[in-house]
Design an enzyme around this catalytic site. Structure first.
Site, PDB file in Angstrom:
ATOM      1  N   LYS A  25       0.857  -1.147   0.096  1.00 44.96           N
ATOM      2  CA  LYS A  25       0.070   0.093   0.027  1.00 44.96           C
ATOM      3  C   LYS A  25       0.799   1.238   0.087  1.00 44.96           C
ATOM      4  O   LYS A  25       1.690   1.506   0.973  1.00 44.96           O
ATOM      5  CB  LYS A  25      -0.896   0.037   1.408  1.00 44.96           C
ATOM      6  CG  LYS A  25      -1.976   0.960   0.990  1.00 44.96           C
ATOM      7  CD  LYS A  25      -2.948   0.947   2.360  1.00 44.96           C
ATOM      8  CE  LYS A  25      -4.074   1.959   2.046  1.00 44.96           C
ATOM      9  NZ  LYS A  25      -3.806   3.042   1.988  1.00 44.96           N
ATOM     10  N   VAL A  26       0.800   2.102  -0.998  1.00 42.06           N
ATOM     11  CA  VAL A  26       1.455   3.285  -1.137  1.00 42.06           C
ATOM     12  C   VAL A  26       1.102   4.335  -0.497  1.00 42.06           C
ATOM     13  O   VAL A  26      -0.048   4.579  -0.286  1.00 42.06           O
ATOM     14  CB  VAL A  26       1.586   3.649  -2.657  1.00 42.06           C
ATOM     15  CG1 VAL A  26       2.475   4.997  -2.826  1.00 42.06           C
ATOM     16  CG2 VAL A  26       2.159   2.657  -3.469  1.00 42.06           C
TER      17      VAL A  26
END
Length: 285
Positions: A25-26
């Site tokens: 997850k950025v």
């Protein structure tokens, strides 16, 4: 053209499954990239045009396209996304400041889905087919990237995410279509941090509990406001106790002697020493 993004449900914990792919997850903010008849517009998840804030992303693909992803500022020393840096970019409005920040805090558009391409709506295709089309694209510059993923091994990826200090992981069903709503087909697992805090006051109007921790000298240091987590039972217990330990108030807050302690989970510490997105878990006796 704006397409309302597909939103994540929350998984109870890390999981693995052969019917899922898993992505890191950025830690940035959602971005819809739209190129129509050669004109490029950038949108937040709430349909706010943010094209002027990110001039380095106004580069064309080979044909009309709509992409979904995250815009992030990556710390070159660690390779980890810096959420506060991308918020600085997002909040800049004046042209000279935008130009200055573009050089000091360059952003990357990290793409994880393709919704339209060459006039074709791709949203009803299975995710794996959309990923294959996405991987075949020639990216227009070094400010663009495609998020990596693995199949099946979510728990293994989450251990790497924790070791790297990243925000979390997303699991997505391989056959999922793209729908403009929150869906259990996409599930996030956040890499939470945990802390014990003193609750030193509360907001008078909307809900909020003030928090603090002890610094190195044994003095209380404010760390922000809890806005999520406690249920009716916890709120009732808190307000029952708090009325007897009030130490002062002002227009917005009632302040308390630091006698109530609680455990919170949160995304990370900000650079100014605040809890980012704290969620109340339980009182500490």
């Amino acid at each position: 053209m704006f397409i309302e993004p597909m939103l994540l449900a929350t998984a109870p914990g890390p999981f693995s499954h052969s019917n899922y792919i898993f992505e890191p997850k950025v830690d940035g903010h959602r971005l819809i990239y739209s190129q129509q008849a050669g004109a490029i517009r950038l949108y937040t998840r709430h349909n706010n045009d943010c094209s002027r804030q990110y001039p380095e992303l106004l580069l064309p693909f080979d044909d009309d396209i709509i992409l979904d992803g995250e815009v992030a500022c990556v710390d070159p020393a660690t390779g980890i996304s810096d959420f506060e840096a991308v918020m600085t970019r997002f909040q800049a409005k004046k042209a000279d400041k935008i130009d200055r920040l573009r050089r000091a805090l360059p952003v990357t558009f990290v793409i994880f889905d393709i919704l339209q391409y060459k006039g074709r709506d791709l949203r009803e295709l299975p995710l794996t087919e959309r990923k294959a089309i996405l991987s075949s694209l020639t990216l227009p510059g070094t400010s663009f990237g495609v998020v990596p993923y693995i199949e099946g091994a979510g728990e293994e990826l989450f251990e790497q995410v924790r070791a790297w200090g990243m925000e979390g992981m997303v699991g997505k069903r391989k056959n999922s279509q793209y729908v403009s709503r929150r869906s259990d087909a996409w599930q996030k697992v956040i890499n939470w941090s945990y802390a014990e805090v003193f609750i030193t006051g509360y907001r008078k109007e909307e809900f909020g509990w003030l928090t603090a921790v002890l610094d190195g000298s044994g003095k209380l240091r404010p760390t922000g406001i809890i806005e999520h987590g406690p249920g009716p039972k916890e709120k009732k217990a808190f307000y029952g106790v708090s009325q007897g330990i009030v130490s002062g108030e002002d227009k917005n807050f009632v302040y308390l002697d630091p006698l109530i302690r609680g455990k919170v989970k949160f995304r990370n510490w900000t650079k100014s020493g605040m809890l980012r997105t704290p969620v109340f878990m339980d009182f500490i006796a």
